[in-house]
Scaffold this motif. Structure first.
Motif, PDB file in Angstrom:
ATOM      1  N   LEU A  36       0.827  -1.195   0.000  1.00  0.00           N
ATOM      2  CA  LEU A  36       0.000   0.000   0.000  1.00  0.00           C
ATOM      3  C   LEU A  36       0.867   1.253   0.000  1.00  0.00           C
ATOM      4  CD1 LEU A  36      -2.812   1.234   0.140  1.00  0.00           C
ATOM      5  CD2 LEU A  36      -2.693   1.080   2.639  1.00  0.00           C
ATOM      6  N   GLN A  37       1.919   1.252   0.833  1.00  0.00           N
ATOM      7  CA  GLN A  37       2.809   2.404   0.878  1.00  0.00           C
ATOM      8  C   GLN A  37       3.509   2.606  -0.455  1.00  0.00           C
ATOM      9  OE1 GLN A  37       5.330   1.474   4.193  1.00  0.00           O
ATOM     10  NE2 GLN A  37       3.992   2.485   5.671  1.00  0.00           N
ATOM     11  N   SER A  38       3.915   1.515  -1.079  1.00  0.00           N
ATOM     12  CA  SER A  38       4.588   1.614  -2.363  1.00  0.00           C
ATOM     13  C   SER A  38       3.658   2.191  -3.428  1.00  0.00           C
ATOM     14  CB  SER A  38       5.085   0.239  -2.794  1.00  0.00           C
ATOM     15  OG  SER A  38       5.671   0.314  -4.073  1.00  0.00           O
ATOM     16  N   GLN A  39       2.386   1.725  -3.437  1.00  0.00           N
ATOM     17  CA  GLN A  39       1.425   2.224  -4.407  1.00  0.00           C
ATOM     18  C   GLN A  39       1.143   3.706  -4.209  1.00  0.00           C
ATOM     19  OE1 GLN A  39      -1.958  -0.330  -3.975  1.00  0.00           O
ATOM     20  NE2 GLN A  39      -0.961  -2.089  -4.929  1.00  0.00           N
ATOM     21  N   LYS A  40       1.060   4.138  -2.941  1.00  0.00           N
ATOM     22  CA  LYS A  40       0.823   5.550  -2.651  1.00  0.00           C
ATOM     23  C   LYS A  40       1.977   6.404  -3.156  1.00  0.00           C
ATOM     24  CE  LYS A  40      -2.187   5.194   1.405  1.00  0.00           C
ATOM     25  NZ  LYS A  40      -2.300   5.468   2.851  1.00  0.00           N
ATOM     26  N   GLN A  41       3.209   5.917  -2.929  1.00  0.00           N
ATOM     27  CA  GLN A  41       4.375   6.663  -3.383  1.00  0.00           C
ATOM     28  C   GLN A  41       4.405   6.768  -4.903  1.00  0.00           C
ATOM     29  OE1 GLN A  41       7.580   4.531  -1.598  1.00  0.00           O
ATOM     30  NE2 GLN A  41       7.325   5.473   0.415  1.00  0.00           N
ATOM     31  N   ASP A  42       4.068   5.643  -5.569  1.00  0.00           N
ATOM     32  CA  ASP A  42       4.041   5.651  -7.035  1.00  0.00           C
ATOM     33  C   ASP A  42       2.983   6.617  -7.546  1.00  0.00           C
ATOM     34  OD1 ASP A  42       6.026   3.787  -7.029  1.00  0.00           O
ATOM     35  OD2 ASP A  42       4.698   2.068  -7.347  1.00  0.00           O
ATOM     36  N   LEU A  43       1.807   6.630  -6.888  1.00  0.00           N
ATOM     37  CA  LEU A  43       0.717   7.522  -7.296  1.00  0.00           C
ATOM     38  C   LEU A  43       1.121   8.978  -7.107  1.00  0.00           C
ATOM     39  CD1 LEU A  43      -2.159   7.883  -8.281  1.00  0.00           C
ATOM     40  CD2 LEU A  43      -2.953   7.678  -5.911  1.00  0.00           C
ATOM     41  N   ALA A  44       1.772   9.284  -5.985  1.00  0.00           N
ATOM     42  CA  ALA A  44       2.216  10.658  -5.726  1.00  0.00           C
ATOM     43  C   ALA A  44       3.207  11.116  -6.779  1.00  0.00           C
ATOM     44  CB  ALA A  44       2.833  10.755  -4.333  1.00  0.00           C
ATOM     45  N   ILE A  45       4.107  10.214  -7.170  1.00  0.00           N
ATOM     46  CA  ILE A  45       5.089  10.554  -8.199  1.00  0.00           C
ATOM     47  C   ILE A  45       4.403  10.823  -9.531  1.00  0.00           C
ATOM     48  CG2 ILE A  45       7.005   9.650  -9.569  1.00  0.00           C
ATOM     49  CD1 ILE A  45       7.902   8.135  -7.064  1.00  0.00           C
ATOM     50  N   GLU A  46       3.364  10.017  -9.846  1.00  0.00           N
ATOM     51  CA  GLU A  46       2.635  10.205 -11.094  1.00  0.00           C
ATOM     52  C   GLU A  46       1.896  11.546 -11.095  1.00  0.00           C
ATOM     53  OE1 GLU A  46       0.038   6.971 -11.743  1.00  0.00           O
ATOM     54  OE2 GLU A  46       1.619   5.468 -11.905  1.00  0.00           O
ATOM     55  N   ILE A  47       1.283  11.917  -9.950  1.00  0.00           N
ATOM     56  CA  ILE A  47       0.544  13.177  -9.863  1.00  0.00           C
ATOM     57  C   ILE A  47       1.490  14.357 -10.047  1.00  0.00           C
ATOM     58  CG2 ILE A  47      -0.742  14.689  -8.301  1.00  0.00           C
ATOM     59  CD1 ILE A  47      -2.004  12.192  -7.095  1.00  0.00           C
ATOM     60  N   ILE A  48       2.651  14.306  -9.386  1.00  0.00           N
ATOM     61  CA  ILE A  48       3.631  15.376  -9.519  1.00  0.00           C
ATOM     62  C   ILE A  48       4.114  15.489 -10.957  1.00  0.00           C
ATOM     63  CG2 ILE A  48       5.938  16.127  -8.846  1.00  0.00           C
ATOM     64  CD1 ILE A  48       5.411  14.902  -6.099  1.00  0.00           C
ATOM     65  N   ALA A  49       4.318  14.338 -11.601  1.00  0.00           N
ATOM     66  CA  ALA A  49       4.805  14.338 -12.978  1.00  0.00           C
ATOM     67  C   ALA A  49       3.783  14.932 -13.936  1.00  0.00           C
ATOM     68  CB  ALA A  49       5.161  12.914 -13.393  1.00  0.00           C
ATOM     69  N   GLU A  50       2.458  14.702 -13.653  1.00  0.00           N
ATOM     70  CA  GLU A  50       1.407  15.187 -14.535  1.00  0.00           C
ATOM     71  C   GLU A  50       1.028  16.635 -14.245  1.00  0.00           C
ATOM     72  OE1 GLU A  50      -1.803  12.536 -14.018  1.00  0.00           O
ATOM     73  OE2 GLU A  50      -0.817  10.828 -14.978  1.00  0.00           O
ATOM     74  N   ARG A  51       1.407  17.189 -13.085  1.00  0.00           N
ATOM     75  CA  ARG A  51       1.038  18.551 -12.718  1.00  0.00           C
ATOM     76  C   ARG A  51       1.725  19.547 -13.641  1.00  0.00           C
ATOM     77  NH1 ARG A  51       2.247  19.585  -6.718  1.00  0.00           N
ATOM     78  NH2 ARG A  51       0.652  17.958  -6.571  1.00  0.00           N
ATOM     79  N   PRO A  52       0.960  20.451 -14.258  1.00  0.00           N
ATOM     80  CA  PRO A  52       1.575  21.409 -15.183  1.00  0.00           C
ATOM     81  C   PRO A  52       2.485  22.386 -14.455  1.00  0.00           C
ATOM     82  CG  PRO A  52      -0.715  21.992 -14.747  1.00  0.00           C
ATOM     83  CD  PRO A  52      -0.489  20.646 -14.143  1.00  0.00           C
ATOM     84  N   ILE A  53       3.520  22.821 -15.137  1.00  0.00           N
ATOM     85  CA  ILE A  53       4.452  23.794 -14.581  1.00  0.00           C
ATOM     86  C   ILE A  53       3.884  25.186 -14.817  1.00  0.00           C
ATOM     87  CG2 ILE A  53       6.782  24.728 -14.708  1.00  0.00           C
ATOM     88  CD1 ILE A  53       7.726  21.987 -15.632  1.00  0.00           C
ATOM     89  N   LEU A  54       3.652  25.932 -13.748  1.00  0.00           N
ATOM     90  CA  LEU A  54       3.056  27.258 -13.861  1.00  0.00           C
ATOM     91  C   LEU A  54       4.123  28.310 -14.136  1.00  0.00           C
ATOM     92  CD1 LEU A  54       0.537  27.181 -10.853  1.00  0.00           C
ATOM     93  CD2 LEU A  54       0.091  26.637 -13.248  1.00  0.00           C
ATOM     94  N   THR A  55       3.752  29.288 -14.960  1.00  0.00           N
ATOM     95  CA  THR A  55       4.644  30.416 -15.210  1.00  0.00           C
ATOM     96  C   THR A  55       4.590  31.343 -13.999  1.00  0.00           C
ATOM     97  OG1 THR A  55       2.914  31.779 -16.200  1.00  0.00           O
ATOM     98  CG2 THR A  55       4.106  30.270 -17.658  1.00  0.00           C
ATOM     99  N   PRO A  56       5.564  32.258 -13.850  1.00  0.00           N
ATOM    100  CA  PRO A  56       5.519  33.205 -12.732  1.00  0.00           C
ATOM    101  C   PRO A  56       4.215  33.989 -12.666  1.00  0.00           C
ATOM    102  CG  PRO A  56       7.679  33.243 -13.747  1.00  0.00           C
ATOM    103  CD  PRO A  56       6.827  32.368 -14.621  1.00  0.00           C
TER     104      PRO A  56
END
Length: 265
Positions: A36-56
């Protein structure tokens, strides 16, 4: 003696053999908790990777100051009219924000000019979330909205609706809102336009003044009278009683004299 050593060695070999057999029969597997912990970590990494990079600028738009600028911009463009006082008030608050947030004034100005198509109710919801427990700040923003709306002496229905909508979402008490509404309305109705002579006297100018002299006087007076509405010490200081009416008078005098100012040599 040799027999004893032989028996000890045989015992050790037998123990190691049994231990290896037990390991093969019962391999170590991850527990449900580990999986469960491993899946949560993988999911968090996926969410961060998909989050768009905002301009200033996009980041700034989501801050408290950015939201205020968007609200003021939407209000200013509702009647498609402007005047020197409104422009100076907007420039002043943007200067205060840029200094306090250590951000370029140009970004705030871009956000301001691009906010004409925004939904003011959505902006009010964003600001409400940013100012939970900060009632005085909410009232001060509504007061400043009134100041911008009345800057040109014409309080339009569009401006009134915008301010009412924001005040409702910010849960401004009826008594506080009505006090601001009645105060600005009364002062506007009682206001007497200046004559040219009064304008000259206000700026201490003589006939034949130059544009540079007029601009210098106006900027000096404006700096003296302008209230930093973002300063906590001004949250309880009524705008009209601390420079608001003076700003309107000097702005009217400036506009009245501008057409007669001589160009600088």
């Amino acid at each position: 003696m040799e027999l004893i050593l032989f028996l000890i060695a045989a015992g050790i070999i037998f123990y190691l053999y049994k231990t290896f057999q037990d390991y093969l029969s019962n391999p170590i597997v991850p527990t449900d908790k580990d999986m469960l912990q491993s899946q949560k970590q993988d999911l968090a990494i996926e969410i961060i990777a998909e989050r768009p990079i905002l301009t200033p600028k996009e980041k700034l738009k989501l801050t408290e100051y950015g939201i205020i600028v968007r609200i003021l911009g939407k209000l200013s463009f509702t009647d498609m009219q402007s005047c020197i006082l409104e422009e100076k008030l907007v420039k002043g608050i943007i200067e205060d924000m840029a200094h306090d947030a250590d951000q370029p004034q140009e970004l705030f100005l871009e956000i301001y000019t691009e906010s004409r198509d925004e939904d003011i109710q959505e902006l009010a919801e964003l600001f409400a979330n940013e100012t939970i427990g900060q009632y005085k700040k909410r009232v001060k923003v509504i007061e400043f909205m009134f100041a911008l709306a009345y800057a040109d002496g014409n309080f339009s229905h569009e401006e009134e609706d915008a301010i009412i909508n924001v005040a409702a979402i910010l849960e401004i008490d009826n008594a506080d809102f009505n006090n601001l509404y009645d105060n600005f309305k009364a002062l506007n109705e009682q206001y007497t336009p200046l004559t040219k002579e009064e304008a000259l006297q206000l700026f201490a100018l003589q006939e034949g003044f130059t544009r540079a002299e007029l601009d210098s006087k106006y900027n000096e007076f404006f700096a003296q009278k302008r209230q930093n509405v973002l300063d906590p010490k001004n949250l309880s200081r009524p705008y009209n009683e601390h420079g608001g009416q003076d700003l309107r008078k000097i702005s009217e005098a400036y506009a009245l004299l501008l057409s007669e100012a001589k160009e600088n040599n």
